[in-house]
Design a protein around this motif. Sequence first.
Motif, PDB file in Angstrom:
ATOM      1  N   SER A 482       0.844  -1.206   0.000  1.00  0.00           N
ATOM      2  CA  SER A 482       0.000   0.000   0.000  1.00  0.00           C
ATOM      3  C   SER A 482       0.875   1.250   0.000  1.00  0.00           C
ATOM      4  O   SER A 482       0.494   2.287  -0.562  1.00  0.00           O
ATOM      5  N   ASN A 483       2.062   1.130   0.557  1.00  0.00           N
ATOM      6  CA  ASN A 483       2.984   2.266   0.541  1.00  0.00           C
ATOM      7  C   ASN A 483       3.526   2.541  -0.869  1.00  0.00           C
ATOM      8  O   ASN A 483       4.012   3.628  -1.142  1.00  0.00           O
ATOM      9  N   PHE A 484       3.488   1.498  -1.696  1.00  0.00           N
ATOM     10  CA  PHE A 484       4.014   1.641  -3.062  1.00  0.00           C
ATOM     11  C   PHE A 484       2.893   1.616  -4.102  1.00  0.00           C
ATOM     12  O   PHE A 484       3.142   1.339  -5.268  1.00  0.00           O
ATOM     13  N   LYS A 485       1.707   1.882  -3.660  1.00  0.00           N
ATOM     14  CA  LYS A 485       0.555   1.762  -4.549  1.00  0.00           C
ATOM     15  C   LYS A 485       0.712   2.617  -5.802  1.00  0.00           C
ATOM     16  O   LYS A 485       0.464   2.152  -6.924  1.00  0.00           O
ATOM     17  N   SER A 486       1.150   3.845  -5.615  1.00  0.00           N
ATOM     18  CA  SER A 486       1.249   4.748  -6.773  1.00  0.00           C
ATOM     19  C   SER A 486       2.255   4.208  -7.778  1.00  0.00           C
ATOM     20  O   SER A 486       2.034   4.256  -8.991  1.00  0.00           O
ATOM     21  N   LYS A 487       3.366   3.667  -7.301  1.00  0.00           N
ATOM     22  CA  LYS A 487       4.370   3.123  -8.226  1.00  0.00           C
ATOM     23  C   LYS A 487       3.830   1.871  -8.914  1.00  0.00           C
ATOM     24  O   LYS A 487       4.029   1.666 -10.115  1.00  0.00           O
ATOM     25  N   LEU A 495       4.388  -6.874 -15.147  1.00  0.00           N
ATOM     26  CA  LEU A 495       5.493  -6.764 -14.194  1.00  0.00           C
ATOM     27  C   LEU A 495       5.018  -6.643 -12.754  1.00  0.00           C
ATOM     28  O   LEU A 495       5.824  -6.393 -11.854  1.00  0.00           O
ATOM     29  N   SER A 496       3.747  -6.807 -12.565  1.00  0.00           N
ATOM     30  CA  SER A 496       3.174  -6.623 -11.243  1.00  0.00           C
ATOM     31  C   SER A 496       3.871  -7.482 -10.188  1.00  0.00           C
ATOM     32  O   SER A 496       4.285  -6.980  -9.141  1.00  0.00           O
ATOM     33  N   PHE A 497       4.006  -8.761 -10.460  1.00  0.00           N
ATOM     34  CA  PHE A 497       4.624  -9.646  -9.470  1.00  0.00           C
ATOM     35  C   PHE A 497       6.088  -9.272  -9.224  1.00  0.00           C
ATOM     36  O   PHE A 497       6.580  -9.312  -8.096  1.00  0.00           O
ATOM     37  N   PHE A 498       6.765  -8.963 -10.326  1.00  0.00           N
ATOM     38  CA  PHE A 498       8.186  -8.631 -10.201  1.00  0.00           C
ATOM     39  C   PHE A 498       8.380  -7.436  -9.266  1.00  0.00           C
ATOM     40  O   PHE A 498       9.202  -7.469  -8.347  1.00  0.00           O
ATOM     41  N   TYR A 499       7.585  -6.406  -9.492  1.00  0.00           N
ATOM     42  CA  TYR A 499       7.773  -5.198  -8.674  1.00  0.00           C
ATOM     43  C   TYR A 499       7.254  -5.388  -7.251  1.00  0.00           C
ATOM     44  O   TYR A 499       7.817  -4.847  -6.311  1.00  0.00           O
TER      45      TYR A 499
END
Lengths: 650, 228
Positions: A482-487, A495-499
Amino acid sequence: MVYIVPLKAQSSFGIAGLWGISKKSFTSVNSFEFNPSNYSVIKDWAFSVSYGGELSKNFTSSLYQISAAKTIDDHFISLRYSPGFQKEFIFKSGEAVIINNEDPITLESRFQYRELFGAGYSYKLNPNLSAGFNVRFFEQNFTQENVTTIYSDTIYFVRETETESSDFGKADIGLVWKAVNNLAFSLSSSNLLTFQNEAANSSNEQFKLKNDRTALIGISYNPVEYMNLALIYETSNSFQGSINNFFNIGKNKIGFGITTFHDEEQSPFFAGIIPAAYFTSNLFDVSVSWLKYFSNRTSTGSFSDFSENGMSSIINNSYSFDKVLLTVNFKLNTKLEQRVKFLEVEILKNIYPSLAERYSSFPVAVARVVNISDEKLTVKPTMMINGINENPIQSPSVSIFPGDTVDINFFAIVPEDYSKANPEISYADFYLTTVSDEYDDKLQLAILVNGKNAWDGNVHNLKYFIRKDRNFTISYSKQILSNFKSKLDTVKNALSFFYKAKFIFNEYIKNMQYISDPRATAEYVQYPKETIDLKGGDCDDLSVCYSALLESVGIETALVDFKSGGDIRHVNVMFNTKLSPRQSNLITENDLKYFVRKNENGIDELWIPVETTTLTGFEDAWSTAAEKFQQDAINNLGLIKGDVEIIDVY
Amino acid sequence: MIKYFLLFVMLFASITNAQTFEIERVTGNVKFISGSDNQWKDLTQGMKITSNTIIATEVNSTVKLKVNDVLFTLKESSAIAVSNIKKMNVDELLLALAMENIINAPRKRNSDKSNNTAVYGTKITDPESIIEPSIEFGTKRLNGARQLAENGMKESAIITAMEVYRKYPETKTNAANRIYFGDLLFEKKLYEEAYDEYNDIKSLSLNNVQQQHVSDKLEEISKKLLNR
């Protein structure tokens, strides 16, 4: 002049026939004659009663014997009351007197022999050897009528009866040895110890029961399961042999047998036969036997013959008549008859509470169990670990055929909230149960219960640590994402899983440091929450935690077990990017940094190794792990040589 | 047992010997990517690279490497993982082929694996993320593998080709390359492996010559296998 001819009569004679030593045989609880050692196959209590009739000129019937027997562990005790074991002789003297002008009175002599009771005891020294003894008590009454002349004012005659009683007792010993399952031998005595009163009237001495010592040698053989051949030889040169055969009728058996015997005191050579038929069930046995002598038996005989031969056996002698006997045995089991027993139990592994989930699928112990009953059984195995289980845990039931030996697995249940940190020696109780709630056999073994963080060193089992703390890891990972939601919203869907894996790793390792295991007898692995709370761990702890975090957000992971270092092994993590090989350039142009694995549908997917002890960032951790994987697993053929293993967590 | 032990010792020693490759000469545009990098860099003469490095040449470019006393030249439009430049024997090749089979086998689904699509169900078929150049690079890698064979490292060439097929599945449709490496299997008398490969090749679109070649090889292998 009266002579005592030194003939020795058969003493092992069984009035209802001879029974061999066999589990399948008709229960013999009343046969001290051919079973001086008191051997028995009775499980608990048995009561026996025999009623019969003598086929003489005047048919007479009577109760022959009542007996009771009891087995207590390896001890067996039997008691017999034998009112029908008696013989009476009445001889007319040939003299007659006339008193008071009445009819002449013929003077008589009576010789009465009775066996009153007997008792036996035997002890099973081991499953194949039993020894015992019996004592028997007899009564002998000798009555003779005389006419005595009384001289007074007138001479008159008085008929007097002179009676003398003499007690007789004897004790014998014997043993039975089962050489193999279907062959047994017995050796016992007859008249080993005897005692009887001195006759007040010396002329009665010759009529007392003879007490010549002999030895009995027996053999019992079962050529097939339900057939028994038996032979008993006496050193007095008498013998008897029998054949008995059973047939199953449902759970019961019927049988037929025939016994023949040779007695030195009787003729012809085979003095007679005893055919018998019987029915036997779990609760009772019934037998009907017929004793048939081959020589003519008359109810009259000469006194001189009697005087010459004397009396050896009450129930089998030259004056015995044919008999028909009905015997009923009642078998009462007040305790459960053991049907199965442990041969051995092997504890396969010490208990690791961390592997609680595994114990429902993999046994902790295996027992070798034998069915010692005559029927197919369903055995319920249960076990209880002291300090872990409050009630026995049942493992899958197993069917065992009679006489078969099988291996039975025992499964344990270890509560997931087991919280003891230190190992302790506990006890595991193993039970086998068949027909009732009472167990047939029980065995207790010591077992080591490790602390909650102990690990057996098998990397496959690290997945049980990964699956723990599920709620915590979900919450922790989701907080990071949730802290990286914007990224994450800006990256390509592929690439969702990778990131996600990258962001979680970079956040997770902040303030994390590598800490070796504490010194302990078993390897120590932290649960994910412990690693995060303690802010560190070794490769196992860090890999378990990272894998748990990725799994909690739906990213497939595998543990990579590097074994080529000998005692020093290493574990790191590999995760599924869900990218196809054609998408590899999205994350790297270096095809040495990923590993292509086919999923269960045969579709190629890119997996990325991550070195969880590289705490400087995801890129470094990926590169380090990729180089190690390429070198150890691919270049050195570690995957085929067993030096490297990929273990999927789910 | 001792035989296998020695085999493994030899294998282990031959593969894990620390190998340093020196770049003897570079012509044209040659790049490399090392184990820890994600992007290509220029390769220059005199550089020393580790085995966990891939080097690639463009058109009209070559590179000569030296490992110990052996020189290897990578021709134009080719790529090779330096770790693949090694001598192997047939036993090692068999082990490596077995490993490729294991890697290529679909993973078994664990019985307790979740069927919940909320966990594993994300289907990624994003067309924009398909990067076609990987096909071209895969072909370069096969070219590099061919050159291994031409330099006498036929066993390494076969394994390299298998690895390329796995990482660049589109290269498996190139019949000429497939036949070339299938012939290497045949040449190494790995008839069963060659038979499977030719059977697979048969399903590709082949020209008449290729069709005839594959049929002839299959027939020949069948006879050899029957006569065993």
